[in-house]
Each structure stands twice: as structure tokens, then as C-alpha cells.
Design an enzyme around this catalytic site. Structure first.
Site, mmCIF file in Angstrom:
data_model
loop_
_atom_site.group_PDB
_atom_site.id
_atom_site.type_symbol
_atom_site.label_atom_id
_atom_site.label_comp_id
_atom_site.label_asym_id
_atom_site.label_seq_id
_atom_site.Cartn_x
_atom_site.Cartn_y
_atom_site.Cartn_z
ATOM 1 N N GLU A 1 0.756 -1.108 0.110
ATOM 2 C CA GLU A 1 0.059 0.148 0.051
ATOM 3 C C GLU A 1 0.813 1.406 -0.075
ATOM 4 O O GLU A 1 0.522 2.390 -0.346
ATOM 5 C CB GLU A 1 -1.048 -0.110 1.205
ATOM 6 C CG GLU A 1 -2.288 0.962 0.775
ATOM 7 C CD GLU A 1 -3.270 0.652 1.980
ATOM 8 O OE1 GLU A 1 -4.505 0.495 1.654
ATOM 9 O OE2 GLU A 1 -3.005 0.366 3.157
ATOM 10 N N HIS B 1 8.306 -26.631 0.742
ATOM 11 C CA HIS B 1 7.366 -27.493 0.191
ATOM 12 C C HIS B 1 6.445 -26.900 -0.734
ATOM 13 O O HIS B 1 5.332 -27.546 -1.098
ATOM 14 C CB HIS B 1 6.909 -28.533 1.017
ATOM 15 C CG HIS B 1 7.958 -29.343 1.945
ATOM 16 N ND1 HIS B 1 8.542 -30.525 1.529
ATOM 17 C CD2 HIS B 1 8.563 -28.602 3.015
ATOM 18 C CE1 HIS B 1 9.370 -30.647 2.356
ATOM 19 N NE2 HIS B 1 9.518 -29.647 3.212
ATOM 20 N N LYS C 1 -13.941 1.566 -3.355
ATOM 21 C CA LYS C 1 -15.037 1.914 -2.315
ATOM 22 C C LYS C 1 -16.100 2.552 -2.469
ATOM 23 O O LYS C 1 -17.221 2.249 -2.067
ATOM 24 C CB LYS C 1 -14.097 2.577 -1.145
ATOM 25 C CG LYS C 1 -13.355 1.800 -0.370
ATOM 26 C CD LYS C 1 -12.981 2.941 0.975
ATOM 27 C CE LYS C 1 -11.493 2.904 1.245
ATOM 28 N NZ LYS C 1 -11.150 3.970 2.017
#
Ligand code: PA5
Length: 453
Positions: free
Chosen positions: A282, A311, A422
Site C-alpha cells: 500500500e 514444500h 470503495k
């Protein structure tokens, strides 16, 4: 006993990765200018995070508020998202041990609006023995507002008084959460106005959850302050935050290594790695330079955990695109150890070693395997996983982020890119003042033939 940065394998001498001492030396003046700008902004009171470690009063206030919570409150819901949740969770997990094994008061961080967690939590908790802390700098974040409404309804239904069961951490003066505090006489702590969300872990945002869990809040600040002093050194090679920033930016700029991996070999730092991802992404992913030039720049942070990800992701790190710089984190003296018993057979060589030794061997083996293929890495060494080391680690990455912002030439402290999504969501939810956004979403959808398989 302090956090140390080993950068041997991030330079040509260690891993023939292309970035040299000469490159680093050439970055010295940009680093010094960047550091000066960051410190000047801190001195002018614009970058509050730089001086939080000196605010023992905040730690004391968090401790006092936590002490006022009745002993029969066994569970605490931390309601916040992004910078208002990740830091507290990182502290809780690193210092409080595995959450599922925790004895004593338990903290829960239902940061997402997905009811998958919150609905089940509310079903299993007793509202009379539960408290909530609503954390939001702006006071207006929709996800936090929604979960707070849900939790308030749940408490109210059980007859649990708000001034006993709800605490707030928010801006000292502004926002709807502050208004709620005043209207209902709730217990509250401030987030200083000059500290941005993702840089707020050393305010009440991280300190109150830590204090509620009985963790060492003063130790966090002490470690952060020791690191602050090291991060104010003006020589690049004396400044761990400067080195972290410069090496990441150089590897990105010169060799396209834009994927920045944080890989603690420590389960307790999984949530810390998630905190780092938000801080780095951000802060550093920006469309424009500070002077307004179009840039569309920024690294892609990635969280991994050793040995688990040996892994999973290490195959990609070893043989995939050469676009990564990996930072390992080692806890050099783990608090708990297990010695592996000896047994005849193929695993006899493990007998007498500890699990900690196995983890160290795997980290060193992975770093060397990368280096032999000219793939760079850094290693951060924590003496222990304790409050001072963790506080130091938080400040180190925050300072590195601020300095990296200067080296990239961007503003590391805003986040304009999250606004449009938003606003469109508000339009869809029918929020007053967002009628135009609703129309935009509708015409966007109408103009597209859905292609669904
Ligand atoms: O770093 C940031 O500014 C954001 O991630 C915020 O922390 C996040 O959006 C939550 O904001 P607020 O604390 O205002 O609810």
C-alpha cells in the site's frame, strides 16, 4: 542483542546477483537525501510514526485501559481492518503463542466482512464474558463499521452494557467513532492524527491488543526505539533501514527483481509477514511520482514461511523467473526447543539435533541454494522472538518503507488507488451521496455481455 541484517547474499560478492558494492555506494547520496527528508517530516510533526517509540505514555495508557477490563472477560474481538488490524494480530501471534493453544484471555481478529468467521465466533462466545475493541483511524471504514454494528447488536441483545463491553481506538478528535465515544461515554484511546494506518502498530492500535493479552508493551517500544536510533545513522552501511530500502530498490530497478518475499523461518511471524505485505504494497505501489509524473511503479510483496514453503513456493523461487529478492528471518534462540530422539534407521542422523537446528539448517541451505544460482537474499536475525526484537522489526520495516518511498520518488503515505472501488461499492449499497457511482456501476455492467463458463 539486537536485530541484525546480513546482506552478504544480496551483493555480487555473495551470490553474483549483479548488484555490487559500487551500486550501493552510488545510492548513498539518494539515501542520505531521502533519510533527511523523512526525518525533516518527522521533526515537523508530519510523520508521527518515527517518534512513537519515545511515547511511553501511550504504552502506559494501553496498559491502564487493559487493566480496567474485568477479569471475567475471557474473549476480546478486535474489530478493524488493514493497518487497524494486521499489526495487533502480528504482535498477538508472535508474542502470545499459537492462538489455538492460548491459555487465559483470547483475542480474535475478524477483520474481513466475510461472516465465515464472525458468525461462528458470535455463536460460540458468551457476550457477557466478551468485550470488543473497535479500531479505525478514520472512523468511517465500511467493513469495521458493519462488524461493529453487528457486534453492538449482539451485545445489546444480551443486555451487555456498552461502556463495559466496548472500547474504541480512533482519531483523537474526528470521525464517527470519536462521536460515538463522546455520545456513549465509551473508554477510548487515540491514534495520533499524524500517524497513518499501516504505520500505527506502535500506537494504541497495536499496544492495546498487546496489553489486553498481557504482553510486554514497554518492551515493544524499547526495541523500536533502539532500532530508531540505528535507522537515523547517516552512513548507508550503518543504517539497516537504509540498506533494506536501497537493496530492494536497486534489485528492482537494475535487475527487475520486483517480487519482494518476506520468509520468516518462524511460525510466530506468519502474521508479521502479512503485516509487511500490506505495509510494502500500500505504501510503494503508486501511479504517480511525487512530482506528478506518471510512473505506475511498485514492488509486489509476498509472504512465505520456512520451512513450510520449502514444500510450496521455494520451487518457484529456485527455478522460476529471476524477479525475486527474498528476505529470510531467523529467530536465533527460540524460546522453546525440542530435541529429536535418536532411532536406528534412515533418520538416525537427526537424533540429538533440535527442531530449531533443523529449521536453521533448512534456512541456510535454501539461502545458499539460491545464491549458487545467482538468486539474491537477505537475512534478518532476531536474537529471540520477544517484545524488543519485534518492536525493532516493526520500526525497521516502517523506516525502510519510508526511505524506499523516497528512493522510488513516490509518496509512501497515501493510498489513492483504493478509493474508486470503495466509492463504487457505496453506490451499490445505496449510500446517500453515491447515486452517480451507482449509475456508473449499472451502465458498466449493462455495457458488457457476461462471459461465464
Ligand atoms: O494503511 C492504511 O491507511 C489503511 O490500510 C488503513 O489502515 C485501513 O484502510 C483502515 O483504515 P481505518 O483505520 O481508517 O479504519
Amino acid at each position: 542483542m539486537t536485530v541484525r541484517l546480513d546482506y552478504t547474499l544480496a551483493l555480487d560478492t555473495g551470490s553474483a546477483c549483479g548488484v555490487t558494492q559500487a551500486h550501493l555506494a552510488a545510492e548513498e547520496s539518494a539515501f542520505q537525501l531521502g533519510l533527511r527528508q523523512v526525518r525533516a517530516a518527522a521533526d515537523a510533526g508530519n510523520l508521527g510514526f518515527w517518534k512513537l517509540s519515545q511515547d511511553e505514555g501511550a504504552a502506559e495508557a494501553a496498559r491502564r485501559l487493559a487493566a480496567s477490563v474485568p477479569d471475567d472477560v475471557h474473549d476480546i474481538l478486535i474489530l478493524g481492518i488493514g493497518g487497524s488490524s494486521l499489526g495487533g494480530r502480528a504482535v498477538y501471534e508472535a508474542l502470545g503463542g499459537p492462538p489455538e493453544l492460548r491459555v487465559g484471555r483470547r483475542l480474535h481478529f475478524p477483520d474481513n466482512s466475510d461472516p465465515w468467521r464472525l458468525a461462528r465466533l458470535l455463536d460460540t462466545l458468551d457476550p457477557n464474558h466478551t468485550a470488543a475493541v473497535a479500531i479505525s483511524k478514520s472512523g468511517g471504514t465500511v467493513e469495521t463499521a458493519a462488524s461493529l454494528l453487528v457486534v453492538r447488536g449482539w451485545l445489546r441483545e444480551a443486555g451487555a452494557p456498552m461502556n463495559r463491553h466496548l472500547m474504541v481506538v480512533t482519531d483523537p478528535e474526528r470521525g464517527s467513532l470519536r462521536a460515538l465515544v463522546e455520545a456513549e461515554g465509551l473508554r477510548a484511546l487515540p491514534i495520533p492524527a499524524n500517524v497513518g494506518g499501516r504505520f500505527s502498530v506502535l500506537t494504541a492500535v497495536g499496544l492495546l491488543p498487546a496489553a489486553l493479552a498481557g504482553l510486554d508493551v514497554h518492551g515493544l517500544l524499547r526495541g523500536a526505539d533502539a532500532m530508531r536510533q540505528r535507522c537515523e545513522q547517516e552512513q548507508l552501511t550503518d543504517n539497516p533501514a537504509g540498506l533494506l530500502a536501497a537493496l530492494h530498490v536497486l534489485h528492482h530497478r537494475l535487475y527487475g527483481r520486483h517480487v519482494h518475499v518476506l520468509m520468516p523461518y518462524a511460525d510466530g511471524l506468519r502474521a508479521f509477514a502479512a503485516w509487511f505485505v500490506q505495509l510494502w504494497a500500500e505504501s510503494l505501489g503508486k501511479r504517480h511520482a511525487k512530482d506528478g509524473r506518471p510512473l505506475e511503479t511498485g514492488p509486489t510483496p509476498l509472504a512465505a514461511v520456512g520451512a513450510t514453503d520449502q514444500h510450496a513456493q521455494v520451487q518457484l523461487f529456485m527455478e522460476g523467473p529471476r524477479d525475486k529478492l527474498v528476505t529470510f528471518v531467523s529467530v536465533d534462540a527460540p524460546e522453546h526447543e525440542l530435541t529429536i530422539p535418536g532411532e536406528e534407521g534412515p533418520n538416525a542422523y537427526l537424533g540429538g539435533h533440535t527442531l530449531g537446528e533443523l529449521l536453521t539448517a533448512e534456512r541456510r541451505g535454501t539461502a545458499m541454494a539460491l545464491a549458487t544460482d545467482r538468486r539474491p537474499s537477505l537475512t534478518l536475525h532476531l536474537p529471540k522472538l520477544d517484545a524488543p526484537s519485534l518492536g525493532g522489526l516493526f520500526f525497521l520495516w516502517e523506516a525502510a518503507t519510508a526511505i524506499a518511498g523516497e528512493l522510488y520518488g513516490i509518496d509512501a503515505f497515501d493510498q489513492p488507488g483504493v478509493e474508486l472501488g470503495k466509492r463504487l461499492a457505496f453506490g451499490l449499497l445505496g449510500r446517500e451521496g453515491y447515486e452517480r457511482e451507482r449509475r456508473e456501476v449499472e451502465s458498466f455492467a449493462a455495457a458488457r455481455q457476461p462471459l461465464v463458463c
